[in-house]
Design a protein around this motif. Structure first.
Motif, short mmCIF file in Angstrom:
data_model
loop_
_atom_site.label_atom_id
_atom_site.label_comp_id
_atom_site.label_asym_id
_atom_site.label_seq_id
_atom_site.Cartn_x
_atom_site.Cartn_y
_atom_site.Cartn_z
N ALA A 1 0.83 -1.21 0.00
CA ALA A 1 0.00 0.00 0.00
C ALA A 1 0.86 1.26 0.00
CB ALA A 1 -0.93 -0.01 1.21
N ASN A 2 1.93 1.28 0.82
CA ASN A 2 2.82 2.45 0.85
C ASN A 2 3.59 2.59 -0.46
OD1 ASN A 2 2.10 3.16 3.49
ND2 ASN A 2 3.60 1.76 4.37
N THR A 3 4.09 1.46 -0.99
CA THR A 3 4.82 1.52 -2.27
C THR A 3 3.90 1.98 -3.39
OG1 THR A 3 6.22 -0.29 -1.51
CG2 THR A 3 6.23 0.19 -3.86
N TRP A 4 2.67 1.56 -3.36
CA TRP A 4 1.69 1.98 -4.38
C TRP A 4 1.53 3.50 -4.39
CZ3 TRP A 4 -0.76 -2.06 -7.16
CH2 TRP A 4 -1.66 -1.63 -8.14
N ALA A 5 1.44 4.09 -3.20
CA ALA A 5 1.28 5.55 -3.12
C ALA A 5 2.55 6.27 -3.58
CB ALA A 5 0.93 5.94 -1.69
N ARG A 6 3.73 5.79 -3.15
CA ARG A 6 4.98 6.45 -3.54
C ARG A 6 5.21 6.33 -5.05
NH1 ARG A 6 6.78 4.24 1.50
NH2 ARG A 6 7.51 2.37 0.43
N GLU A 7 4.93 5.17 -5.62
CA GLU A 7 5.11 5.01 -7.05
C GLU A 7 4.14 5.88 -7.85
OE1 GLU A 7 7.39 3.45 -8.77
OE2 GLU A 7 8.42 2.91 -6.91
N SER B 1 3.67 10.42 -11.42
CA SER B 1 3.10 11.73 -11.77
C SER B 1 4.21 12.72 -12.10
CB SER B 1 2.24 12.24 -10.62
OG SER B 1 1.74 13.52 -10.90
N ILE B 2 5.29 12.71 -11.28
CA ILE B 2 6.40 13.63 -11.54
C ILE B 2 7.08 13.28 -12.87
CG2 ILE B 2 8.65 14.38 -10.69
CD1 ILE B 2 7.60 13.96 -7.87
N ALA B 3 7.30 12.00 -13.11
CA ALA B 3 7.94 11.58 -14.36
C ALA B 3 7.10 11.96 -15.56
CB ALA B 3 8.18 10.08 -14.33
N ARG B 4 5.80 11.86 -15.41
CA ARG B 4 4.92 12.21 -16.52
C ARG B 4 5.02 13.71 -16.84
NH1 ARG B 4 1.08 9.73 -14.68
NH2 ARG B 4 -0.05 11.39 -13.61
N LYS B 5 5.19 14.54 -15.81
CA LYS B 5 5.33 15.99 -16.05
C LYS B 5 6.65 16.30 -16.75
CE LYS B 5 2.51 17.28 -12.08
NZ LYS B 5 2.50 17.93 -10.75
N PHE B 6 7.74 15.65 -16.32
CA PHE B 6 9.03 15.89 -16.96
C PHE B 6 9.01 15.45 -18.42
CE2 PHE B 6 10.96 16.35 -12.71
CZ PHE B 6 11.76 17.45 -12.96
N GLU C 1 10.19 29.34 -18.03
CA GLU C 1 8.98 28.91 -17.32
C GLU C 1 8.83 27.39 -17.34
OE1 GLU C 1 5.77 30.93 -19.11
OE2 GLU C 1 6.23 32.89 -18.20
N ILE C 2 9.08 26.79 -18.52
CA ILE C 2 8.96 25.33 -18.62
C ILE C 2 9.98 24.64 -17.73
CG2 ILE C 2 9.22 23.37 -20.19
CD1 ILE C 2 8.04 25.08 -22.38
N GLY C 3 11.19 25.19 -17.68
CA GLY C 3 12.20 24.62 -16.81
C GLY C 3 11.83 24.71 -15.35
N VAL C 4 11.27 25.86 -14.95
CA VAL C 4 10.85 26.02 -13.55
C VAL C 4 9.65 25.13 -13.24
CG1 VAL C 4 9.97 27.64 -11.85
CG2 VAL C 4 11.79 28.34 -13.40
N ALA C 5 8.69 25.02 -14.19
CA ALA C 5 7.51 24.18 -13.96
C ALA C 5 7.89 22.73 -13.81
CB ALA C 5 6.52 24.34 -15.12
N GLY C 6 8.96 22.31 -14.50
CA GLY C 6 9.38 20.92 -14.39
C GLY C 6 9.87 20.55 -13.01
N VAL C 7 10.39 21.54 -12.26
CA VAL C 7 10.89 21.25 -10.91
C VAL C 7 9.95 21.78 -9.84
CG1 VAL C 7 13.27 21.24 -11.70
CG2 VAL C 7 12.27 23.38 -10.94
N SER C 8 8.71 22.11 -10.21
CA SER C 8 7.75 22.61 -9.23
C SER C 8 7.28 21.49 -8.32
CB SER C 8 6.55 23.23 -9.95
OG SER C 8 5.89 22.25 -10.71
#
Length: 738
Positions: A202-208, A213-218, A426-433
């Motif tokens: 359950a914890n791994t599911w949430a962390r993954e 989500s972060i990888a999808r944004k990058f 802006e895109i560079g900053v949004a990627g690390v938001s």
């Protein structure tokens, strides 16, 4: 046959249309509410219902106790619509996209995506984790055999495509996503037989999910950054070339430019930010000339218009004082002469104010004249300087046109370059938001199993048992073709209900019960006798016959019972056993049938020799010896002669007839008596069979007056009486109706 006419006329008068009173059969009793009918069905079938529900309970109990406990661990996360960012920079996707109505539904689907299960599997290496297989009761050897990997010397738990597929499907089957209504919180619950493993997954599911989500944004901004980098390099080169051309042209043409300080943006309506020195001086002098011209015009207007003088504050104050003094003087002259000292003083004051007003007017006129001259002089000087600079500016106009063209090109390139550079940043900053998904509570190994839930399983088994028992009861009720509810006699048979008789046990002496007036059995027939008293205008019919559809329905006992209760109220009654095929009344009365009805029908004339006295008011004529053909004997007028003769000697003649179905005896006997009572065994013959028997009697014009329902089980029937109360009531009141 002539003796039959009065009897049949009486029967036709008392029972029109075949002997029935003209009443609505369905109105014989109050219609039972549907809810009460269901309750009565449940009461009758209580043992079936109880048995089915008990069986379901036992099955649920055994299954629950045999089930392996399952442990569920829950991790709670928060998914916000707005991204949490340290800056106001916007990513590639528009901000409104995260506020669509489908946002949260998309998040729920992503939490249940197969790709997320694959990330969890690889992160925890579940395909080779023995605890995972044990926690889900999966045999890895069977998986290896199915995939063809069960070869000697090969580890059965190694990672393979088949095992990974089984792991992913197992993860998706055991994870549940539960959004909390009215909030942005989501519970991720995983269930297995191992509490520690459930919490870890359950914890791994949430962390993954957060990392996915972060990888999808990058990944969504990488392509945009690559494209912008190429465009920025191209625009940078163009900007350098245009700025270099602008400087070279200004140097060759001796154009000195000044920054106007305007922050104009690029576009067709934007003004050039750099200007020449001569044009800037001309613009400044022209502005001063316009101001001087306005000042001169204003001074000229003040000098020419009297209204300006009238608006002077000092002059207005003097005029106000003169008006006040003149008013006082006018009031004083009303009473005194002009020579009066006070009046003379006021007159002098008015004259002095007139002189002061004149002086002030002259002074203002002189000032306005001087102001006008000074303004006109300044205007002339400025106009001369403007005319001098205009020639110089006109000389630079042709050079300025080309200069502005080059300058506009440089400004356009600069604006494009600045816009792309800002977007790239802006895109560079949004990627690390900061991410919009937050882990609220991590799952802890559960101490208690989530299933099986004994109480819930028992409740569900009760519900299932109730549904199955309802279906079984429905089938049983639908399969019952007999008449079980006496209240439906009128609706189903078209005859009124005379009464119902409770069922007696096999050990009970029916005759003894009948002779005891305090028993329910005896009370039931006494109530039937009371009902018979209202079937005709003269009370209980003089002669009546009891019959039934088939044997053993209680017609002989009913005939004996009616004869007994009538004799009990001081009526002389004779019971005739006309069931020559299967007589049974003599057995109930514990006597013989050596002689009887068959003897008289065969030619015997001495009726008294055929009658057996039972008690003071009750006599009995047995069936007599068996005969080859009873129907032929009843077809003659001998039986009618017997009945008419007995009607003269007795108050009531009760005839026990043979059953209707398959025999012709009952229709033949029914034509002779005044009334026919039809006996029906509760739950016995089908309603169709009963109606067939009744149709035969009706076709023979038998005077049917009602139905008696026998062998009624109060515990399983929808119909019952309080016989104790009924006995007390009728013992005091029914005797008067005999």
């Amino acid at each position: 046959m002539n003796k039959l006419a009065p009897s049949t006329e009486l029967a036709a008068h008392a029972y029109p249309a075949g002997g029935l009173k003209q009443t609505d059969p369905t109105s014989a009793g109050t219609v039972t509410p549907i809810l009460l009918e269901y309750l009565e069905i449940a009461r009758r079938r209580k043992w079936v219902i109880a048995g089915v529900m008990l069986a379901f309970l036992m099955i649920a109990l055994v299954v629950t106790l045999l089930m392996r406990p399952v442990y569920s661990a829950t991790t709670q996360i928060e998914v916000s619509r707005d991204q949490k960012s340290a800056t106001n920079m916007q990513g590639v996707e528009a901000e409104a996209a995260s506020r669509d109505l489908e946002f949260y539904q998309t998040q729920y689907s992503l939490l249940e995506a197969r790709s997320l299960a694959e990330r969890v599997m690889r992160n925890m290496r579940l395909a080779s984790n023995e605890n995972f297989w044990d926690a889900h009761s999966i045999d890895p050897e069977s998986i290896a055999e199915a995939s063809g990997e069960a070869t000697p010397g090969v580890d059965l738990r190694r990672t393979s495509a088949v095992r990974e597929k089984v792991v992913i499907e197992t993860l998706l089957e055991n994870v549940s996503i539960e959004p909390i209504r009215g909030s942005s919180l989501i519970n991720i619950t995983y269930s297995s037989y191992d509490p520690e493993l459930s919490a870890q997954i359950a914890n791994t599911w949430a962390r993954e999910f957060v990392e996915q989500s972060i990888a999808r944004k990058f990944s969504s901004t990488a392509e945009a950054r690559d494209f912008l980098e190429g465009r920025l390099e191209e625009l940078r080169q163009r900007l350098e070339a245009s700025e270099r051309a602008l400087v070279d042209y200004a140097t060759t043409r001796n154009i000195v430019t000044l920054d106007s300080g305007g922050g104009g943006s690029g576009g067709a309506s934007a003004q050039i930010r750099e200007r020449t020195l001569a044009a800037d001086s001309l613009e400044a002098l022209n502005t001063e000339l316009a101001s001087a011209t306005a000042a001169r015009i204003e001074a000229q207007s003040r000098a020419e218009m009297t209204g300006t003088v009238q608006s002077n504050e000092t002059l207005a104050r003097l005029r106000e004082q003169r008006a006040r003094s003149a008013s006082e003087l006018a009031n004083l002259l009303v009473q005194f002469e002009p020579e009066y000292p006070t009046a003379a003083a006021l007159q002098g004051q008015v004259n002095e104010l007139d002189r002061a007003i004149a002086r002030e007017v002259r002074r203002i006129a002189d000032e306005q004249s001087q102001s006008y001259k000074a303004a006109a002089s300044r205007e002339a000087q400025l106009r001369a300087r403007v005319n001098a600079l205009s020639g110089e500016v006109l000389d630079q106009r042709s050079d300025a046109i080309q200069y502005n063209i080059i300058q506009r090109e440089a400004d356009t390139n600069r604006q494009l370059y600045d816009s792309l550079l800002q977007r790239y940043k802006e895109i560079g900053v949004a990627g690390v938001s900061a991410n919009n998904i937050t882990l609220i509570d991590e799952a802890q190994p559960p101490q208690e199993p989530s299933s099986p839930n004994l109480l819930l399983n028992l409740l569900l088994s009760l519900l299932g048992g109730a549904l199955v028992s309802v279906a079984i009861v429905f089938l049983l009720e639908q399969s019952r073709e007999g008449l079980n509810d006496p209240t439906k006699v009128g609706a189903l048979l078209g005859l009124p209900l005379l009464g119902s008789v409770p069922k007696a046990t096999d050990e009970e002496d029916l005759v003894a019960l009948l002779n005891d007036p305090k028993t329910e059995f005896s009370e039931a027939y006494f109530s039937i006798r009371s009902a018979l008293a209202f079937t005709t205008s003269h009370g209980v019919p003089k002669s009546m016959m009891t019959t039934s559809t088939q044997p053993a329905e209680g017609k002989s006992l009913s005939a004996l019972a009616l004869a007994t209760v009538l004799a009990r109220v001081n009526r002389r009654v004779i019971l005739i056993d006309c069931d020559l095929r299967n007589p049974s009344a003599h057995a109930l009365l514990r006597t013989d049938r050596d002689v009887g009805v068959s003897n008289f029908l065969a030619g015997e004339e001495d009726i008294s020799a055929l009658i057996k006295p039972i008690n003071e008011n009750l006599d009995f004529m047995p069936a007599g010896p068996s005969v080859p053909s009873a129907a032929e004997l009843f077809s003659t007028d001998r039986f009618e002669k017997l009945v008419r003769k007995l009607e003269q000697e007795y108050d009531h003649v009760i005839v026990d007839s043979a059953p209707v179905i398959g025999l012709a005896d009952a229709p033949l006997i029914g034509r002779v008596v005044q009334a026919v009572v039809f006996v029906v065994e509760a739950g016995g013959v089908s309603v169709r069979g009963i109606n067939a028997a009744l149709d035969r009697l009706r076709s023979a014009n038998a005077p049917l007056i009602g139905v008696i329902v026998t062998k009624l089980d109060k515990d399983t029937s929808a119909y019952g009486y309080g016989y104790d109360y009924s006995y007390k009531y009728h013992s005091e009141n029914d005797a008067k109706h005999a």
